[in-house]
Design a protein around this motif. Structure first.
Motif, PDB file in Angstrom:
ATOM      1  N   ALA A  57       0.800  -1.226   0.000  1.00 34.90           N
ATOM      2  CA  ALA A  57       0.000   0.000   0.000  1.00 34.90           C
ATOM      3  C   ALA A  57       0.832   1.275   0.000  1.00 34.90           C
ATOM      4  CB  ALA A  57      -1.002   0.028   1.151  1.00 34.90           C
ATOM      5  N   HIS A  58       2.144   1.127  -0.182  1.00 37.41           N
ATOM      6  CA  HIS A  58       2.935   2.342  -0.354  1.00 37.41           C
ATOM      7  C   HIS A  58       2.978   2.696  -1.834  1.00 37.41           C
ATOM      8  CE1 HIS A  58       4.681   1.246   3.695  1.00 37.41           C
ATOM      9  NE2 HIS A  58       4.139   2.448   3.838  1.00 37.41           N
ATOM     10  N   ASN A  59       3.034   4.001  -2.086  1.00 34.96           N
ATOM     11  CA  ASN A  59       3.062   4.391  -3.488  1.00 34.96           C
ATOM     12  C   ASN A  59       4.215   5.339  -3.806  1.00 34.96           C
ATOM     13  OD1 ASN A  59      -0.064   5.793  -2.625  1.00 34.96           O
ATOM     14  ND2 ASN A  59       1.954   6.649  -2.236  1.00 34.96           N
ATOM     15  N   PHE A  60       4.724   5.159  -5.015  1.00 35.15           N
ATOM     16  CA  PHE A  60       5.860   5.957  -5.480  1.00 35.15           C
ATOM     17  C   PHE A  60       5.650   6.285  -6.949  1.00 35.15           C
ATOM     18  CE2 PHE A  60       7.257   2.804  -2.397  1.00 35.15           C
ATOM     19  CZ  PHE A  60       7.768   3.616  -1.390  1.00 35.15           C
ATOM     20  N   HIS A  61       6.476   7.217  -7.439  1.00 42.33           N
ATOM     21  CA  HIS A  61       6.549   7.398  -8.889  1.00 42.33           C
ATOM     22  C   HIS A  61       7.112   6.116  -9.484  1.00 42.33           C
ATOM     23  CE1 HIS A  61       6.885  11.919  -8.015  1.00 42.33           C
ATOM     24  NE2 HIS A  61       5.755  11.745  -8.677  1.00 42.33           N
ATOM     25  N   LEU A  62       6.560   5.724 -10.619  1.00 40.70           N
ATOM     26  CA  LEU A  62       7.055   4.518 -11.284  1.00 40.70           C
ATOM     27  C   LEU A  62       8.557   4.629 -11.552  1.00 40.70           C
ATOM     28  CD1 LEU A  62       6.655   1.846 -12.779  1.00 40.70           C
ATOM     29  CD2 LEU A  62       6.067   3.162 -14.809  1.00 40.70           C
ATOM     30  N   LEU A  63       8.947   5.813 -11.965  1.00 44.08           N
ATOM     31  CA  LEU A  63      10.350   6.023 -12.315  1.00 44.08           C
ATOM     32  C   LEU A  63      11.251   5.826 -11.106  1.00 44.08           C
ATOM     33  CD1 LEU A  63      10.400   7.232 -15.287  1.00 44.08           C
ATOM     34  CD2 LEU A  63      11.821   8.997 -14.260  1.00 44.08           C
ATOM     35  N   CYS A  64      10.783   6.341  -9.945  1.00 46.42           N
ATOM     36  CA  CYS A  64      11.612   6.301  -8.743  1.00 46.42           C
ATOM     37  C   CYS A  64      11.751   4.855  -8.238  1.00 46.42           C
ATOM     38  CB  CYS A  64      11.004   7.172  -7.651  1.00 46.42           C
ATOM     39  SG  CYS A  64      10.859   8.904  -8.150  1.00 46.42           S
ATOM     40  N   ILE A  65      10.618   4.157  -8.190  1.00 45.35           N
ATOM     41  CA  ILE A  65      10.685   2.803  -7.641  1.00 45.35           C
ATOM     42  C   ILE A  65      11.450   1.888  -8.591  1.00 45.35           C
ATOM     43  CG2 ILE A  65       8.458   2.004  -8.548  1.00 45.35           C
ATOM     44  CD1 ILE A  65       9.799   1.164  -5.061  1.00 45.35           C
ATOM     45  N   SER A  66      11.357   2.150  -9.909  1.00 40.70           N
ATOM     46  CA  SER A  66      12.102   1.316 -10.855  1.00 40.70           C
ATOM     47  C   SER A  66      13.591   1.431 -10.602  1.00 40.70           C
ATOM     48  CB  SER A  66      11.804   1.727 -12.290  1.00 40.70           C
ATOM     49  OG  SER A  66      10.432   1.752 -12.517  1.00 40.70           O
ATOM     50  N   THR A  67      14.026   2.672 -10.382  1.00 33.61           N
ATOM     51  CA  THR A  67      15.445   2.874 -10.102  1.00 33.61           C
ATOM     52  C   THR A  67      15.841   2.132  -8.821  1.00 33.61           C
ATOM     53  OG1 THR A  67      15.102   5.072 -11.009  1.00 33.61           O
ATOM     54  CG2 THR A  67      17.221   4.659  -9.965  1.00 33.61           C
ATOM     55  N   TRP A  68      14.978   2.248  -7.805  1.00 32.91           N
ATOM     56  CA  TRP A  68      15.238   1.585  -6.518  1.00 32.91           C
ATOM     57  C   TRP A  68      15.323   0.085  -6.699  1.00 32.91           C
ATOM     58  CZ3 TRP A  68      16.328   2.381  -1.450  1.00 32.91           C
ATOM     59  CH2 TRP A  68      15.960   1.409  -0.541  1.00 32.91           C
ATOM     60  N   LEU A  69      14.419  -0.461  -7.490  1.00 33.22           N
ATOM     61  CA  LEU A  69      14.349  -1.920  -7.623  1.00 33.22           C
ATOM     62  C   LEU A  69      15.521  -2.498  -8.413  1.00 33.22           C
ATOM     63  CD1 LEU A  69      10.529  -2.439  -8.204  1.00 33.22           C
ATOM     64  CD2 LEU A  69      11.862  -2.933  -6.141  1.00 33.22           C
ATOM     65  N   GLN A  70      16.281  -1.627  -9.038  1.00 32.91           N
ATOM     66  CA  GLN A  70      17.472  -2.145  -9.724  1.00 32.91           C
ATOM     67  C   GLN A  70      18.502  -2.653  -8.723  1.00 32.91           C
ATOM     68  OE1 GLN A  70      18.753   0.978 -12.332  1.00 32.91           O
ATOM     69  NE2 GLN A  70      17.010   0.648 -13.711  1.00 32.91           N
ATOM     70  N   SER A  71      18.479  -2.105  -7.500  1.00 27.78           N
ATOM     71  CA  SER A  71      19.466  -2.555  -6.515  1.00 27.78           C
ATOM     72  C   SER A  71      18.848  -3.311  -5.335  1.00 27.78           C
ATOM     73  CB  SER A  71      20.276  -1.350  -6.013  1.00 27.78           C
ATOM     74  OG  SER A  71      19.376  -0.378  -5.534  1.00 27.78           O
ATOM     75  N   LYS A  72      17.581  -3.040  -5.011  1.00 28.35           N
ATOM     76  CA  LYS A  72      16.933  -3.692  -3.870  1.00 28.35           C
ATOM     77  C   LYS A  72      15.632  -4.340  -4.336  1.00 28.35           C
ATOM     78  CE  LYS A  72      19.549  -1.698  -0.494  1.00 28.35           C
ATOM     79  NZ  LYS A  72      20.042  -0.478  -1.028  1.00 28.35           N
TER      80      LYS A  72
END
Lengths: 99, 731
Positions: A57-72
């Protein structure tokens, strides 16, 4: 034709509405920009910087979370394993209508 | 071979060649010949006919040369000529003549005689002239020898030369004063000066001094007497005269110094005074020819900088007066455009499109446009709005583009571009949402021009607005296709769905929508959310409008009303013929008090009165009652009553400005922190310099100081305890 007795009949209505994301947070937890604003690197707000929800239920910009998910693989807020929610949860607050 | 054979053969005869015995000259040959020649030379000098034939004399000289008597003959001839020249010049000196003209004529005569006689003598002694001086070093040709003696004896008589020079100068002076003089006489005398090599030393100097004095006097006389334009033309005429003078009778090398002397006397010392006295008038009267002359004259004396500065100052003064004229600010932009056009025309027609002048003009216009903070930006945005509105005065597409280009050329100078964008965006939003845009092409053209000026970042949001409009049109079409009409009412709904970040923010309006509109709105909301999950719609009634059919006593009209106006009007359907009080209307429509009063005023007190107010008046008061205006008469079928939506209140303008100012504060804060983070410590002045470089909008040091103080309070920075005018960054 206007029904008899009625002085005023509406024929056409040009209405204006503005849309925002039904997110609970005001700002993206990653970039701290408004969710309705423009994610860093995006061309503009709205369709150009979409917002996504996780199952947590947390929300982020798609762009931001995509960058995050590249490492975590976890949610940057609650550390639970990140999974995209298939669609936005029904808005918890009331439907914004001032009609 | 044969000779040898012959030699070895018979005894050879000896052939003896005896030396030729030269015929001896008569003993008195040299003297006798010379006497003959001397008689001829004297005859020439005394202007008598020569007794012997010229051929005889020529041969006599030839004979003398053949017999190696050239040197002696040359010496004798030189002596003869020198004596004559000395005599002739003495005569000239002794002739006391009070009239300089007569004296000049005599000098001229003496010179012409000398030349003629020299030529004659040279013809007689041609063989001598062609052989002896060429073969012997240090001996001049006969012509040069003659000149040499003439020069020598002339210089020995200073009076003659001084009087001659004086006479020539007097003639020049007379000619300058408008008299007609004998130019050929002067030309010959100048040629004499030149031949005698006294031109540069004895003549040119006094001539230039005379010129300077003459024109200096003229300048003092004319400066006060005539207008600047006339004076400039006079200078030009004088320069032409002097150039003609050089061509007619002076030496070509004098041209430059002579013209320089004229410039130095007539122009250089007065360049500033002339500009001060008459430049503004020349520009105001658009005297392009005079200004072009001024440009060319000033370029010759290296005073273009003064002219350029005067022009820039003029533009700044005139332009700032326009900008600071608060009364007439409605027409400011067209007036500025006219000023700019006039300046550019002047630049092309008078100043030869000179680059430094172009820069000066741009700088001046920039100062003009920004002479008043903020307001010009707003007015320029309004100017574009007026051009792009549907009811703008007609004109072809080319005209529109022309006007837009002109506006953009002013926009370029604007330093508060962010403020312009805010106002422009507000107006654009109204044009798009209220359907008041004249040509979408022109709208897009202008945005592309703004993009070219300021880059994509500047127009990003504006382009987003166009995109929203296009998407909304598709959405409306899809809505109609998907949802069959309700049946009850056949209201045609079209909806603009705005992306929040692109559009200016609008304060929400509280409004009780009537059931039919409410149903429609709910259907659309459901349709939209069905298509896009995760979104929420907020209705912006401030910009909604309706086409309403209204039945008046005389005829039915189609009214274009704002949503608020529509809601108020619909209340009268239920009221039958009854008048409604202000309070009743307020409860019925749910509008907030201030908004309600504005709406009612627009319906009952405007040009077209859909409602009647009791009692009549311009303002809406608490006790007022309203009723439907059955008696409305209007020549048009469709009437626009919602112009109130287009209008911008002073309050709105103030808010827009305020919002931009707040944005600017954030930008200042960011720039300060960015700079300090990079530099760690910086003095106040250096920090300010950096900030002025980074920030593009108009700033005062006071603004910056306030932001610095605020950042110190928030502990981003601290004052350096050792140097109180320096700051340190706090990590």
């Amino acid at each position: 034709m206007a029904p008899p007795g009625l002085k005023v009949t509406v024929k056409r209505w040009s209405a204006v509405a503005s849309w925002t994301w039904t997110a609970d947070d005001d700002v993206c937890g990653i970039c701290h920009m408004a969710l309705d604003g423009c994610a860093p690197g995006a061309a503009g707000p709205g369709d150009d910087s979409p917002v996504v929800w996780g199952k947590c239920a947390h929300n982020f910009h798609l762009l931001c979370i995509s960058t995050w998910l590249q490492s975590k693989t976890s949610c940057p807020i609650c550390r639970r394993n990140w999974e995209f929610a298939p669609s936005a949860p029904p808005p918890s607050a009331t439907l914004a209508e001032d009609g | 071979m044969r000779a040898r054979q012959a030699g070895t053969g018979g005894a050879a005869k000896k052939l003896v060649i005896k030396p030729l015995r030269a015929p001896s000259l008569p003993a008195d040959f040299e003297l006798a010949t010379w006497h003959k020649l001397q008689a001829a030379v004297r005859a020439v000098h005394e202007k008598r006919p020569v007794e012997s034939s010229l051929e005889e004399l020529y041969r006599a000289v030839e004979d003398l040369c053949t017999h190696k008597m050239a040197a002696a003959t040359y010496a004798r001839l030189e002596h003869e000529c020198e004596q004559h020249t000395e005599r002739a010049l003495r005569q000239l000196a002794s002739a006391s003549s009070s009239d300089p003209s007569a004296f000049l004529a005599r000098v001229h005569g003496a010179w012409l005689d000398h030349c003629q006689q020299s030529l004659m003598i040279r013809s007689i002694f041609l063989v001598l002239d062609r052989t002896y001086p060429l073969q012997t070093a240090g001996v001049r040709s006969l012509w040069d020898m003659g000149l040499q003696h003439f020069r020598h004896h002339l210089l020995a008589l200073p009076d003659v030369l001084v009087k001659t020079v004086g006479g020539v100068l007097l003639h020049v002076q007379r000619e300058r004063q408008g008299e007609v003089i004998e130019r050929s006489l002067l030309a010959n005398l100048v040629r004499m000066f030149n031949a005698l090599q006294v031109y540069a030393e004895r003549f040119e100097g006094p001539l230039l001094e005379d010129t300077a004095a003459f024109y200096a006097a003229e300048a003092t006389r004319l400066l006060d007497a005539c207008a600047v334009g006339d004076y400039l033309r006079h200078v030009d005429t004088r320069l032409g005269d002097e150039a003609g003078r050089v061509h007619a009778y002076l030496h070509a090398s004098t041209r430059k110094p002579l013209l320089a002397a004229v410039h130095a006397a007539l122009l250089t010392p007065h360049a500033e005074a002339l500009l001060e006295r008459g430049f503004d008038a020349l520009v105001e009267e658009a005297r392009h020819a005079d200004l072009r002359l001024m440009y060319s004259l000033y370029s010759h004396v290296g005073k273009l900088r003064l002219l350029k500065e005067a022009w820039a100052a003029h533009v700044k003064r005139v332009g700032s007066a326009l900008v600071l004229d608060v009364e007439g600010e409605a027409g400011l932009i067209p007036r500025l455009l006219e000023l700019k056009r006039a300046c550019e025309e002047l630049h092309v027609r008078a100043f030869e499109r000179a680059e430094p002048f172009g820069y000066a003009l741009r700088e001046a216009l920039e100062a003009v446009v920004n002479a008043r903070a903020n307001r010009p930006a707003e007015l320029l945005a309004k100017f574009f709005d007026a051009q792009l509105r549907a009811n703008a005065k007609g004109g072809g597409e080319e005209d529109v583009e022309h006007v837009l280009d002109a506006g953009i050329s002013l926009f370029r100078y604007l330093s508060g571009k962010d403020l312009f964008e805010a106002f422009y965006k507000k107006d654009l939003a109204k044009r798009l949402l209220l359907g008041r845009s004249a040509h979408v092409d022109a709208e897009k053209l202008l945005v592309s021009k703004l993009k070219a000026e300021c880059g994509a970042g500047f127009t990003n949001k504006l382009e987003g607005m166009f995109k929203d409009c296009e998407l909304s049109a598709e959405l409306t079409a899809a809505f109609h296709a998907a949802a069959p009409p309700l049946g009850l009412s056949d209201i045609e709904l079209s909806t603009h769905v705005l992306t929040t970040g692109f559009w200016p923010p609008y304060p929400p309006i509280e409004l009780n929508l009537p059931p039919q509109l409410c149903a429609l709105q709910e259907r659309f909301t459901a349709f939209y959310l069905g298509k896009h999950s995760g979104r929420r719609l907020t209705w912006v009634h401030a910009l909604g409008h309706c086409v309403v059919r209204a039945q008046f006593a005389a005829r039915a009209h189609e009214l274009q009303l704002s949503t608020a106006q529509t809601v108020v009007c619909l209340l009268f359907n239920d009221a039958q013929q009854r008048a409604l009080s202000l309070r009743e209307i307020a409860t019925g429509c749910g509008l907030e008090d201030k908004e309600l009063r504005l709406t009612l005023q627009s319906l009952a007190c405007g040009k077209v009165r859909v409602l009647v107010k009791e009692p009549r008046g311009r303002e809406v008061d608490d006790g007022d009652a309203f009723s439907f205006h059955d008696g409305l008469q209007h020549k048009l079928h469709r009437i626009r009553v919602n112009t109130i939506q287009l209008r911008e209140t002073a309050e709105e303008a103030e808010q827009t400005e305020l919002k931009v100012c707040v944005d600017r504060q954030y930008q200042i804060d960011a720039a300060i922190v960015r700079t300090m983070k990079a530099r760690k410590a910086l003095s106040h002045t250096l920090l300010l310099t950096e900030l002025y470089e980074q920030l593009k909008f108009p700033l005062t040091p006071v603004d910056l100081k306030k932001r610095i103080e605020s950042l110190i309070d928030r502990e981003y920075l601290e004052r350096d305890p050792r140097a109180p005018s320096s700051y340190r960054y706090l990590a």
